[in-house]
Enzyme design. Sequence first.
Site, PDB file in Angstrom:
ATOM      1  CD  GLU A  54      -6.889   5.975   8.216  1.00 19.36           C
ATOM      2  OE1 GLU A  54      -6.280   6.488   7.266  1.00 19.36           O
ATOM      3  OE2 GLU A  54      -6.533   4.903   8.727  1.00 19.36           O
ATOM      4  CE1 TYR A  55      -6.698  11.975   4.261  1.00 14.66           C
ATOM      5  CE2 TYR A  55      -7.851  13.027   2.449  1.00 14.66           C
ATOM      6  CZ  TYR A  55      -6.902  13.068   3.441  1.00 14.66           C
ATOM      7  OH  TYR A  55      -6.164  14.199   3.625  1.00 14.66           O
ATOM      8  CD  GLU A  56     -13.122   3.705   0.725  1.00 15.69           C
ATOM      9  OE1 GLU A  56     -11.981   3.316   1.036  1.00 15.69           O
ATOM     10  OE2 GLU A  56     -13.859   3.066  -0.020  1.00 15.69           O
ATOM     11  CD  GLU A  88      -2.741   1.301   2.472  1.00 14.02           C
ATOM     12  OE1 GLU A  88      -2.462   0.640   3.490  1.00 14.02           O
ATOM     13  OE2 GLU A  88      -3.697   2.093   2.427  1.00 14.02           O
ATOM     14  CD  GLU A  90       2.010   8.435   5.068  1.00 15.74           C
ATOM     15  OE1 GLU A  90       1.032   7.980   4.468  1.00 15.74           O
ATOM     16  OE2 GLU A  90       2.399   9.615   4.945  1.00 15.74           O
ATOM     17  CG  ASP A 144      -1.679  13.810  -0.815  1.00 19.47           C
ATOM     18  OD1 ASP A 144      -2.643  13.918  -0.046  1.00 19.47           O
ATOM     19  OD2 ASP A 144      -0.547  13.437  -0.434  1.00 19.47           O
ATOM     20  CG  ASP A 191     -12.236  12.300  -2.538  1.00 19.38           C
ATOM     21  OD1 ASP A 191     -11.055  11.893  -2.582  1.00 19.38           O
ATOM     22  OD2 ASP A 191     -12.542  13.434  -2.149  1.00 19.38           O
ATOM     23  CE  LYS A 233      -2.555  26.236  -7.064  1.00 16.60           C
ATOM     24  NZ  LYS A 233      -2.001  26.733  -5.827  1.00 16.60           N
TER      25      LYS A 233
HETATM   26  N1  SAM Z   1      -4.523   6.203   2.129  1.00 14.57           N
HETATM   27  C1  SAM Z   1      -4.934   6.972   3.279  1.00 14.57           C
HETATM   28  C2  SAM Z   1      -6.448   7.073   3.317  1.00 14.57           C
HETATM   29  O1  SAM Z   1      -7.078   6.793   2.282  1.00 14.57           O
HETATM   30  O2  SAM Z   1      -7.001   7.415   4.369  1.00 14.57           O
HETATM   31  C3  SAM Z   1      -4.284   8.350   3.317  1.00 14.57           C
HETATM   32  C4  SAM Z   1      -4.678   9.291   2.195  1.00 14.57           C
HETATM   33  S1  SAM Z   1      -3.808  10.849   2.271  1.00 14.57           S
HETATM   34  C5  SAM Z   1      -4.775  11.880   1.287  1.00 14.57           C
HETATM   35  C6  SAM Z   1      -2.401  10.541   1.244  1.00 14.57           C
HETATM   36  C7  SAM Z   1      -1.239   9.942   2.014  1.00 14.57           C
HETATM   37  O3  SAM Z   1      -0.210   9.630   1.079  1.00 14.57           O
HETATM   38  C8  SAM Z   1      -0.633  10.909   3.026  1.00 14.57           C
HETATM   39  O4  SAM Z   1      -0.528  10.258   4.283  1.00 14.57           O
HETATM   40  C9  SAM Z   1       0.734  11.238   2.446  1.00 14.57           C
HETATM   41  O5  SAM Z   1       1.712  11.507   3.430  1.00 14.57           O
HETATM   42  C10 SAM Z   1       1.056   9.996   1.623  1.00 14.57           C
HETATM   43  N2  SAM Z   1       1.959  10.242   0.490  1.00 14.57           N
HETATM   44  C11 SAM Z   1       1.845  11.248  -0.414  1.00 14.57           C
HETATM   45  N3  SAM Z   1       2.828  11.189  -1.315  1.00 14.57           N
HETATM   46  C12 SAM Z   1       3.605  10.122  -0.980  1.00 14.57           C
HETATM   47  C13 SAM Z   1       4.782   9.555  -1.526  1.00 14.57           C
HETATM   48  N4  SAM Z   1       5.378  10.094  -2.606  1.00 14.57           N
HETATM   49  N5  SAM Z   1       5.314   8.452  -0.951  1.00 14.57           N
HETATM   50  C14 SAM Z   1       4.718   7.923   0.161  1.00 14.57           C
HETATM   51  N6  SAM Z   1       3.588   8.417   0.721  1.00 14.57           N
HETATM   52  C15 SAM Z   1       3.040   9.504   0.169  1.00 14.57           C
END
Ligand code: SAM
Length: 210
Positions: A191-193, A44, A69, A117, A153, A121
């Site tokens: 969590e986001y979901e 993941e 992460e 994320d 989403d 932009k």
């Molecule tokens: N997957 C989780 C959820 O659905 O609840 C977290 C979603 S959150 C919007 C995106 C996560 O991806 C953040 O915790 C961020 O730190 C991590 N992330 C973003 N870019 C990353 C990268 N290049 N390598 C590892 N993790 C990354």
Amino acid sequence: MRLRRVPGIEKEFLNYPHLVIADNETQKGKWQQHFANENPVYLEVGMGRGQFLKAMSQSLPNANFIALELRDEVIFDAAQTLGDELKNVAVLRGNADSLDKWFAPQEVNRLYLNFSDPWPKKRHGKRRLTHENFLKQYKQILAKNGDVFFRTDVRQLMEFTLTEMTNNGFSLVDVSLDFHNSEFFDGITTEYEDKKSKHGPIYYGHFVLK
Ligand code: SAM
């Protein structure tokens, strides 16, 4: 982007020696040895706080789950959720742009990208976890016919991902524009979901490496 380190947090991670990997490079090519079995390896990317990882690892005990992460403070929360008892789970601290340093070619059977994320932009497009630069990393470590499961989403990120994946060596297996009301949804969420699904549909794509 670099790993966001929190001063002193290494000490906290010592409380989870079987969960949080101390030296990512030394595991390359040895993940099945790490778990002492020959089960498939599921990765993941962008784990967040570990809700999905915990539920999936319990639901599929015959798979080895590794989660990557970027942010130390998020990993700290995940470690508390996961504990040090799950035998089929490991957490890596780092950036997905370095996956080839930590996994041998074809060592990973499945990839999960949940609510990455969106970086709306255009000038930030290269930071999206389904940008072709990241796809190059995934292709290096994924087994032939390895799967990628994607959820978001954000409609624009879904569209970007469909284009980017299918232009870069992945075939689309399944897609849904309303994942939670589809045959593909098994009730396991992130969590986001949980937050985002109250306000609109969740998009889902299942891809396979050609
Ligand atoms: N997957 C989780 C959820 O659905 O609840 C977290 C979603 S959150 C919007 C995106 C996560 O991806 C953040 O915790 C961020 O730190 C991590 N992330 C973003 N870019 C990353 C990268 N290049 N390598 C590892 N993790 C990354």
